[in-house]
Design an enzyme around this catalytic site. Structure first.
Site, PDB file in Angstrom:
ATOM      1  N   LYS A 208       0.806  -1.223   0.000  1.00 23.00           N
ATOM      2  CA  LYS A 208       0.000   0.000   0.000  1.00 23.00           C
ATOM      3  C   LYS A 208       0.841   1.277   0.000  1.00 23.00           C
ATOM      4  O   LYS A 208       0.325   2.342  -0.274  1.00 23.00           O
ATOM      5  CB  LYS A 208      -0.925   0.012   1.238  1.00 23.00           C
ATOM      6  CG  LYS A 208      -2.013  -1.036   1.180  1.00 23.00           C
ATOM      7  CD  LYS A 208      -3.105  -0.756   2.206  1.00 23.00           C
ATOM      8  CE  LYS A 208      -2.997  -1.607   3.442  1.00 23.00           C
ATOM      9  NZ  LYS A 208      -2.940  -3.055   3.258  1.00 23.00           N
ATOM     10  N   TYR A 270      -7.134  -8.112  13.889  1.00 23.96           N
ATOM     11  CA  TYR A 270      -7.902  -9.318  14.133  1.00 23.96           C
ATOM     12  C   TYR A 270      -9.348  -9.008  13.740  1.00 23.96           C
ATOM     13  O   TYR A 270      -9.915  -8.085  14.300  1.00 23.96           O
ATOM     14  CB  TYR A 270      -7.846  -9.780  15.585  1.00 23.96           C
ATOM     15  CG  TYR A 270      -8.410 -11.186  15.705  1.00 23.96           C
ATOM     16  CD1 TYR A 270      -7.661 -12.276  15.307  1.00 23.96           C
ATOM     17  CD2 TYR A 270      -9.717 -11.387  16.160  1.00 23.96           C
ATOM     18  CE1 TYR A 270      -8.196 -13.559  15.374  1.00 23.96           C
ATOM     19  CE2 TYR A 270     -10.242 -12.678  16.221  1.00 23.96           C
ATOM     20  CZ  TYR A 270      -9.470 -13.739  15.828  1.00 23.96           C
ATOM     21  OH  TYR A 270     -10.001 -15.005  15.887  1.00 23.96           O
ATOM     22  N   PRO A 272      -7.075 -10.894  10.690  1.00 24.96           N
ATOM     23  CA  PRO A 272      -6.097 -10.396   9.722  1.00 24.96           C
ATOM     24  C   PRO A 272      -6.602 -10.630   8.298  1.00 24.96           C
ATOM     25  O   PRO A 272      -7.569 -11.371   8.114  1.00 24.96           O
ATOM     26  CB  PRO A 272      -4.881 -11.275  10.010  1.00 24.96           C
ATOM     27  CG  PRO A 272      -5.467 -12.568  10.476  1.00 24.96           C
ATOM     28  CD  PRO A 272      -6.726 -12.212  11.226  1.00 24.96           C
ATOM     29  N   TYR A 275      -3.497 -15.255   6.998  1.00 26.64           N
ATOM     30  CA  TYR A 275      -3.254 -15.976   8.248  1.00 26.64           C
ATOM     31  C   TYR A 275      -1.822 -16.481   8.377  1.00 26.64           C
ATOM     32  O   TYR A 275      -1.577 -17.674   8.536  1.00 26.64           O
ATOM     33  CB  TYR A 275      -4.294 -17.092   8.418  1.00 26.64           C
ATOM     34  CG  TYR A 275      -5.666 -16.492   8.664  1.00 26.64           C
ATOM     35  CD1 TYR A 275      -6.093 -16.207   9.956  1.00 26.64           C
ATOM     36  CD2 TYR A 275      -6.497 -16.131   7.606  1.00 26.64           C
ATOM     37  CE1 TYR A 275      -7.309 -15.613  10.198  1.00 26.64           C
ATOM     38  CE2 TYR A 275      -7.727 -15.526   7.832  1.00 26.64           C
ATOM     39  CZ  TYR A 275      -8.122 -15.275   9.119  1.00 26.64           C
ATOM     40  OH  TYR A 275      -9.327 -14.664   9.360  1.00 26.64           O
ATOM     41  N   HIS A 278       1.716 -11.402  11.268  1.00 27.95           N
ATOM     42  CA  HIS A 278       2.422 -10.199  10.808  1.00 27.95           C
ATOM     43  C   HIS A 278       1.976  -8.997  11.633  1.00 27.95           C
ATOM     44  O   HIS A 278       0.906  -9.011  12.229  1.00 27.95           O
ATOM     45  CB  HIS A 278       2.161  -9.965   9.316  1.00 27.95           C
ATOM     46  CG  HIS A 278       0.711  -9.765   8.971  1.00 27.95           C
ATOM     47  ND1 HIS A 278      -0.187 -10.818   8.875  1.00 27.95           N
ATOM     48  CD2 HIS A 278      -0.003  -8.644   8.726  1.00 27.95           C
ATOM     49  CE1 HIS A 278      -1.383 -10.344   8.566  1.00 27.95           C
ATOM     50  NE2 HIS A 278      -1.309  -9.028   8.473  1.00 27.95           N
ATOM     51  N   VAL A 279       2.825  -7.991  11.657  1.00 26.23           N
ATOM     52  CA  VAL A 279       2.560  -6.780  12.436  1.00 26.23           C
ATOM     53  C   VAL A 279       2.649  -5.576  11.507  1.00 26.23           C
ATOM     54  O   VAL A 279       3.536  -5.513  10.648  1.00 26.23           O
ATOM     55  CB  VAL A 279       3.599  -6.638  13.584  1.00 26.23           C
ATOM     56  CG1 VAL A 279       3.399  -5.331  14.340  1.00 26.23           C
ATOM     57  CG2 VAL A 279       3.516  -7.828  14.539  1.00 26.23           C
TER      58      VAL A 279
END
Ligand code: DD3
Length: 338
Positions: A208, A270, A272, A275, A278-279
């Site tokens: 993005k 949550y 995500p 699956y 990741h952060v």
């Protein structure tokens, strides 16, 4: 205050190193990697071959358009594609070009001391970020279609009896994630890596973000460990991993982009959208999508919760929104849970 920020920007613009991504650190350049080699195997198409079927979603505020279209292949087959068009943010360090004679200015309205214009910038300053998903599945198409949304309150038991079996019955492809972890794609874009198979991760700019300005900075930390699907799988066993992502992620972003930890929003989603744990790292001043209270969980809060209770995320009721057409919503309805 605003004035000093502006001056800082002007200085950065003159220095010219504000947006120029520094070369990747040497340890991330594996020998024999062929960036993009995997994606080249998949079909692409000339833009002219894309026939718009439907505008899936449009947002004047976000200046974004999601299109579903068809593409004819040489074999005669017709395949679905999604094209996402998005106007990119203005780059403060390019204003001198924008206001120069490279641009054409057309008067719209004049009234007293007020006037409005349309500015026609040169091509290099009127980019449109374009993302293509091809071939696209029915799931991709549905994902971008505007829909009514409903809140779910998922207990730990609901997760085990409804959500988890549903996830296991689905075939979400996360090949693109493995491509990043294995340096088969985007290897040259990796900002930082901790190679530990258990507590390591890769930090990389999200799709993005066009990386032209730090205002909308967006990176993702993808953990090396496979099999951690989401927040729900976390226990105190993952604390070393989470602390590494938190600390080393901030250090790497400070080094590369000069943004400090207190200028970042670091969080999980949550549910995500894929699956594999990741952060998200986004600029605090940027309203990234997915930061609503019913979806974002700050990494610092997650760490603190796990320190209080190792089984916190197996026990806690988590609230999130699902779109009307999502099969998981139907599972909850069938179970009489909403
Ligand atoms: C995706 C969620 C997924 C459409 C779109 C994005 N960051 C990615 C492939 C490579 C990436 C991402 C799925 C897919 Cl626009 C459907 O995101 C990606 N590479 N978010 C990076 N760096």
């Amino acid at each position: 205050m605003a004035e000093s920020k502006k001056r800082k920007r002007e200085k950065e613009a003159q220095d010219g190193d504000f947006v120029e991504p520094k070369p990747p650190p040497p340890q991330t350049q594996g020998k024999g990697d062929v960036p993009g080699a995997v994606s080249e195997v998949l079909p692409t198409f000339p833009f002219s071959a894309f026939r718009v079927q439907k505008v899936l979603r449009e947002s004047a505020r976000e200046k974004i358009l999601f299109l579903h279209g068809k593409v004819n292949e040489d074999s005669g087959d017709e395949k679905d594609a999604i094209v996402i068009l998005e106007k990119t943010p203005l780059q403060a360090d390019r204003v001198s070009d924008l206001l120069s004679k490279k641009s054409e200015l057309k008067l719209q309205i004049r009234n007293d001391i007020y006037s409005t214009y349309t500015l026609y910038p040169p091509p290099e300053l009127s980019e449109i970020k374009t993302t293509i998903v091809y071939p696209a599945t029915e799931k991709h198409i549905k994902k971008y279609q505007s829909q009514d949304v409903y809140l779910i309150q998922e207990t730990g038991e609901d997760y085990r009896s409804i959500t988890l079996p549903f996830l296991q019955s689905q075939s979400f492809s996360i090949q693109w994630v493995y491509n990043i972890l294995e340096k088969k794609a985007e290897a040259d874009r990796i900002v930082y890596e901790n190679t530990d198979p258990i507590s390591g991760f890769v930090l990389i700019p999200d799709f993005k973000w066009d990386q032209k300005q730090v205002d909308d900075l967006y990176l993702i930390a993808i953990c090396h460990h496979r099999g951690l699907k989401s927040l729900r799988d976390l226990t105190d066993k993952q604390l070393p991993l989470l602390r590494n992502i938190f600390q080393e992620g901030q250090e790497a972003i400070l080094k590369r982009y000069s943004l400090r930890g207190n200028q970042l929003r670091i969080y999980f989603h949550y549910q995500p959208s894929y699956y594999h744990l990741h952060v998200h790292f986004t600029a605090l001043g940027f309203d990234a999508s997915g930061t609503a209270v019913e979806r974002a969980h700050l990494l610092s809060d997650v760490i603190a919760n796990l320190e209080l209770d190792p089984m916190y995320y197996q026990k806690r009721t988590l609230t999130y929104a699902l779109r009307a057409d999502e099969p998981l919503l139907k599972k909850f309805l069938d179970a009489g849970k909403c």
